[in-house]
Enzyme design. Sequence first.
Site, PDB file in Angstrom:
ATOM      1  N   LYS A 198       0.504   4.376   6.933  1.00 17.35           N
ATOM      2  CA  LYS A 198      -0.113   5.255   5.940  1.00 17.35           C
ATOM      3  C   LYS A 198       0.414   6.679   6.116  1.00 17.35           C
ATOM      4  CE  LYS A 198      -3.076   2.275   4.084  1.00 17.35           C
ATOM      5  NZ  LYS A 198      -2.393   1.067   4.613  1.00 17.35           N
ATOM      6  N   SER A 206       0.813  -1.221   0.000  1.00 15.70           N
ATOM      7  CA  SER A 206       0.000   0.000   0.000  1.00 15.70           C
ATOM      8  C   SER A 206       0.844   1.267   0.000  1.00 15.70           C
ATOM      9  CB  SER A 206      -0.950   0.011   1.199  1.00 15.70           C
ATOM     10  OG  SER A 206      -0.240   0.155   2.415  1.00 15.70           O
TER      11      SER A 206
END
Length: 208
Positions: free
Chosen positions: A162, A125
């Site tokens: 993230k 990701s």
Amino acid sequence: MTNDTLTPRQQQVLDQIRGHIRRTGYPPTRAEICRALGFRSPNAAEAHLRALARKGAIELRPGTSRGIHLPEEAAANDSDGLPVVGRVAAGSPILAEAHIDRHYRVDTHLFSPRPDYLLRVRGMSMRDAGILDGDLLVVHRTHEARNGQIVVMRLHDEVTVKRLEQHGSRLRLLAENPDYPTIEVDLTRDDASLEGIAVGVIRNEGLD
């Protein structure tokens, strides 16, 4: 510095800091020290912390409410290497012994702020930020972060890496890969906590 140079109250504050770090994985705030030891105001805790810093028992880092650092932890990391965190069980501190796969020797002076642990990356990701599956993310343990920083977040029962975007009590956790969705978090409702900020990455090819 030896503990013999501390007053009984200073030793009590130092023991409380050590105990809090063992239980939670991060240092206490001034308010938490006050509650634990019965001080009437954060100023009393601050006075003891500054005395401990002058005697070399702790280091105070400005600009953060949890900016208390134990030099003994840094010495242990320098000699043994940083802990490598694998899978994290729900409800337990990220640096609980059961989560540590091994220790990996790293020159911690290459990173700023100083790293506290390594997190094994799972998934792609964050590919476009150069963070790939199997890499070790170099993490400074903190509960405060700025917009745009890459963070380690515990969200419900999962730990995720993230890029942070925060607007008050609302967070957006942004992937660096268009194949992955943005995660929306409401701090008033969701079980979420910051476990650290990324200060570097060790490529998978260089491990072992």
